[in-house]
Design a protein around this motif. Structure first.
Motif, PDB file in Angstrom:
ATOM      1  N   GLY A   1       0.780  -1.230   0.000  1.00  9.73           N
ATOM      2  CA  GLY A   1       0.000   0.000   0.000  1.00  9.73           C
ATOM      3  C   GLY A   1       0.808   1.274   0.000  1.00  9.73           C
ATOM      4  N   ARG A   2       2.077   1.205  -0.350  1.00  8.20           N
ATOM      5  CA  ARG A   2       2.919   2.399  -0.378  1.00  8.20           C
ATOM      6  C   ARG A   2       3.469   2.614  -1.782  1.00  8.20           C
ATOM      7  N   PRO A   3       3.749   3.850  -2.178  1.00 12.69           N
ATOM      8  CA  PRO A   3       4.368   4.093  -3.487  1.00 12.69           C
ATOM      9  C   PRO A   3       5.722   3.392  -3.573  1.00 12.69           C
ATOM     10  N   LEU A   4       6.016   2.848  -4.724  1.00  8.41           N
ATOM     11  CA  LEU A   4       7.279   2.129  -4.882  1.00  8.41           C
ATOM     12  C   LEU A   4       8.479   3.029  -4.638  1.00  8.41           C
ATOM     13  N   ALA A   5       8.357   4.294  -5.023  1.00  4.54           N
ATOM     14  CA  ALA A   5       9.483   5.218  -4.835  1.00  4.54           C
ATOM     15  C   ALA A   5       9.854   5.343  -3.366  1.00  4.54           C
ATOM     16  N   ASP A   6       8.868   5.197  -2.473  1.00  6.51           N
ATOM     17  CA  ASP A   6       9.148   5.286  -1.040  1.00  6.51           C
ATOM     18  C   ASP A   6       9.829   4.039  -0.509  1.00  6.51           C
ATOM     19  N   LEU A   7       9.719   2.942  -1.250  1.00  7.48           N
ATOM     20  CA  LEU A   7      10.260   1.667  -0.789  1.00  7.48           C
ATOM     21  C   LEU A   7      11.642   1.371  -1.334  1.00  7.48           C
ATOM     22  N   CYS A   8      11.957   1.932  -2.497  1.00  8.82           N
ATOM     23  CA  CYS A   8      13.240   1.631  -3.136  1.00  8.82           C
ATOM     24  C   CYS A   8      14.383   2.322  -2.407  1.00  8.82           C
ATOM     25  N   SER A   9      15.532   1.683  -2.456  1.00 11.64           N
ATOM     26  CA  SER A   9      16.724   2.244  -1.826  1.00 11.64           C
ATOM     27  C   SER A   9      17.236   3.416  -2.645  1.00 11.64           C
ATOM     28  N   GLN A  10      18.192   4.132  -2.080  1.00  9.49           N
ATOM     29  CA  GLN A  10      18.758   5.271  -2.789  1.00  9.49           C
ATOM     30  C   GLN A  10      19.461   4.842  -4.069  1.00  9.49           C
ATOM     31  N   GLY A  11      19.907   3.594  -4.104  1.00 11.89           N
ATOM     32  CA  GLY A  11      20.548   3.088  -5.304  1.00 11.89           C
ATOM     33  C   GLY A  11      19.562   2.622  -6.356  1.00 11.89           C
TER      34      GLY A  11
ATOM     35  N   GLU B   1       0.264   3.661 -13.404  1.00  9.86           N
ATOM     36  CA  GLU B   1      -0.108   5.036 -13.113  1.00  9.86           C
ATOM     37  C   GLU B   1      -1.465   5.420 -13.736  1.00  9.86           C
ATOM     38  N   VAL B   2      -2.439   5.601 -12.862  1.00  6.40           N
ATOM     39  CA  VAL B   2      -3.791   5.945 -13.282  1.00  6.40           C
ATOM     40  C   VAL B   2      -3.811   7.230 -14.119  1.00  6.40           C
ATOM     41  N   GLN B   3      -2.967   8.188 -13.781  1.00  5.07           N
ATOM     42  CA  GLN B   3      -2.981   9.454 -14.505  1.00  5.07           C
ATOM     43  C   GLN B   3      -2.505   9.301 -15.951  1.00  5.07           C
ATOM     44  N   LEU B   4      -1.880   8.173 -16.272  1.00  3.46           N
ATOM     45  CA  LEU B   4      -1.455   7.915 -17.651  1.00  3.46           C
ATOM     46  C   LEU B   4      -2.451   7.023 -18.391  1.00  3.46           C
TER      47      LEU B   4
ATOM     48  N   VAL C   1      -0.045 -15.018  -5.157  1.00  3.72           N
ATOM     49  CA  VAL C   1      -1.117 -14.239  -4.540  1.00  3.72           C
ATOM     50  C   VAL C   1      -0.541 -13.016  -3.832  1.00  3.72           C
ATOM     51  N   LEU C   2       0.584 -13.188  -3.152  1.00  2.00           N
ATOM     52  CA  LEU C   2       1.223 -12.063  -2.470  1.00  2.00           C
ATOM     53  C   LEU C   2       1.654 -10.984  -3.460  1.00  2.00           C
ATOM     54  N   LEU C   3       2.212 -11.399  -4.590  1.00  2.00           N
ATOM     55  CA  LEU C   3       2.644 -10.420  -5.584  1.00  2.00           C
ATOM     56  C   LEU C   3       1.446  -9.693  -6.177  1.00  2.00           C
ATOM     57  N   LYS C   4       0.367 -10.414  -6.470  1.00  2.00           N
ATOM     58  CA  LYS C   4      -0.842  -9.769  -6.983  1.00  2.00           C
ATOM     59  C   LYS C   4      -1.383  -8.752  -5.979  1.00  2.00           C
ATOM     60  N   ASP C   5      -1.357  -9.123  -4.716  1.00  2.00           N
ATOM     61  CA  ASP C   5      -1.858  -8.218  -3.684  1.00  2.00           C
ATOM     62  C   ASP C   5      -0.969  -6.983  -3.581  1.00  2.00           C
ATOM     63  N   LEU C   6       0.336  -7.179  -3.678  1.00  2.00           N
ATOM     64  CA  LEU C   6       1.267  -6.055  -3.647  1.00  2.00           C
ATOM     65  C   LEU C   6       0.989  -5.097  -4.802  1.00  2.00           C
ATOM     66  N   LEU C   7       0.791  -5.651  -6.007  1.00  2.00           N
ATOM     67  CA  LEU C   7       0.515  -4.822  -7.176  1.00  2.00           C
ATOM     68  C   LEU C   7      -0.817  -4.088  -7.042  1.00  2.00           C
ATOM     69  N   ARG C   8      -1.820  -4.777  -6.534  1.00  7.77           N
ATOM     70  CA  ARG C   8      -3.145  -4.178  -6.412  1.00  7.77           C
ATOM     71  C   ARG C   8      -3.143  -2.993  -5.452  1.00  7.77           C
ATOM     72  N   LYS C   9      -2.277  -3.045  -4.446  1.00 10.71           N
ATOM     73  CA  LYS C   9      -2.289  -2.012  -3.405  1.00 10.71           C
ATOM     74  C   LYS C   9      -1.322  -0.862  -3.669  1.00 10.71           C
ATOM     75  N   ILE C  10      -0.632  -0.885  -4.790  1.00 11.40           N
ATOM     76  CA  ILE C  10       0.233   0.249  -5.121  1.00 11.40           C
ATOM     77  C   ILE C  10      -0.646   1.464  -5.397  1.00 11.40           C
ATOM     78  N   PRO C  11      -0.450   2.568  -4.681  1.00 11.43           N
ATOM     79  CA  PRO C  11      -1.243   3.768  -4.959  1.00 11.43           C
ATOM     80  C   PRO C  11      -1.055   4.206  -6.418  1.00 11.43           C
TER      81      PRO C  11
END
Length: 309
Positions: free
Chosen positions: A77-87, A161-164, A146-156
């Protein structure tokens, strides 16, 4: 009496089964009770094996407690950018999920279509969100899917990207295959870097699964149907009949991306490849045969094939 944990029934079903109490009868004791101070020997409580225990309960004793887990960042449920490391690296649990699915997915029938224990997946999600390490390799492949599908479904805003959304749809309206590829590539370039990185890994995984259709029974079209709602949705609420049409368009988009992911995004999936990736490559002839069979049995696929020519 201590209330049972959510997964207790599921866990006991796998060993000796659980009987429902008769009407009016006292509920069965799930844990040994502590004796009174008058005498007797203290008996320990029955515990569930981690990670099927609720985090923070006595049943979770034995699970390794990572340093700094109190400040762990939720994974779902968090944006991927917030989860990725600085690298620019994906979080380790996501990398582990992708690597395990890349290794075992192409040999698993019904992957991403068949369900798994909702209780077990919920417990693992809670563990991952709380920073508790989970040995994902010890769990069924269908549960990992199932876990991966759930992770994808919960990405804000979804992975694509809905705006695209409108830009994705306009790109798919191109009649020439080369024009469509160019338009899709331009839209993909507008994705956040973290989204684009995960998209590359995901499409590579789905392509590997679809190429081994004789075992997985999952064509690119089947996979697109299962995953499309998790990857992109219209930016506004729509009537059900209109939403069904739009979902069909998104499904066509995902199927096209699976077939042409290397031309669109390149094969930049270093770090997730498994030893089994090169051991059982699917012959191109088998893929083409399966594709023709799917196209022949699906009106939607026939239309998509004509548009991609």
């Amino acid at each position: 009496m201590t209330p049972p944990l959510p997964c207790l029934r599921w866990w006991e079903d796998s060993t000796e089964g659980v009987r429902e109490p008769s009407p009016g009868a006292s509920p069965p004791r799930l844990f040994a009770l502590f004796p009174s101070a008058a005498g007797g020997t203290r008996r320990s409580r029955r515990r569930l094996p981690w990670p099927f225990a609720r985090p923070g309960t006595l049943a979770a004793v034995g699970a390794p407690e990572p340093s700094g887990s109190a400040g762990a960042v939720a994974l779902f449920g968090r944006p991927l950018a917030d989860l990725c490391s600085q690298g620019g690296m994906l979080p380790q649990p996501i990398q582990d999920l992708l690597a395990l699915l890349k290794e075992h997915g192409p040999s698993t029938e019904g992957i991403f279509r068949l369900s798994a224990s909702e209780c077990a997946s919920r417990e693992i999600r809670e563990a991952l969100d709380s920073g508790v390490p989970v040995q994902l390799e010890n769990h069924p492949v269908l549960l990992l899917a199932v876990l991966l599908k759930d992770l994808l479904r919960k990405i804000p805003s979804k992975l694509l990207e809905v705006q695209l959304y409108e830009e994705w749809m306009r790109a798919m309206e191109k009649t020439s295959r080369q024009e469509r590829l160019a338009a899709l590539r331009e839209v993909a370039s507008k994705l956040p870097e973290a989204n684009l990185l995960l998209l590359r890994h995901l499409l590579s995984l789905l392509s590997s699964i679809s190429k081994n259709v004789a075992t997985t029974k999952m064509t690119a079209g089947n996979l697109a149907i299962c995953l499309a709602p998790n990857l992109l949705s219209p930016p506004q609420e729509l009537p059900l009949d209109v939403l069904a049409q739009e979902t069909g368009k998104v499904t066509q988009l995902i199927e096209f991306l699976i077939y042409h992911h290397e031309e669109l995004l390149g094969e930049q999936t270093a770090g997730l490849a498994s030893a089994g990736d090169e051991e059982t490559p699917s012959p191109q002839a088998e893929l083409e045969t399966a594709e023709r069979m799917f196209i022949g049995s699906s009106a939607f696929a026939r239309e998509n094939k004509e548009q991609s020519m």
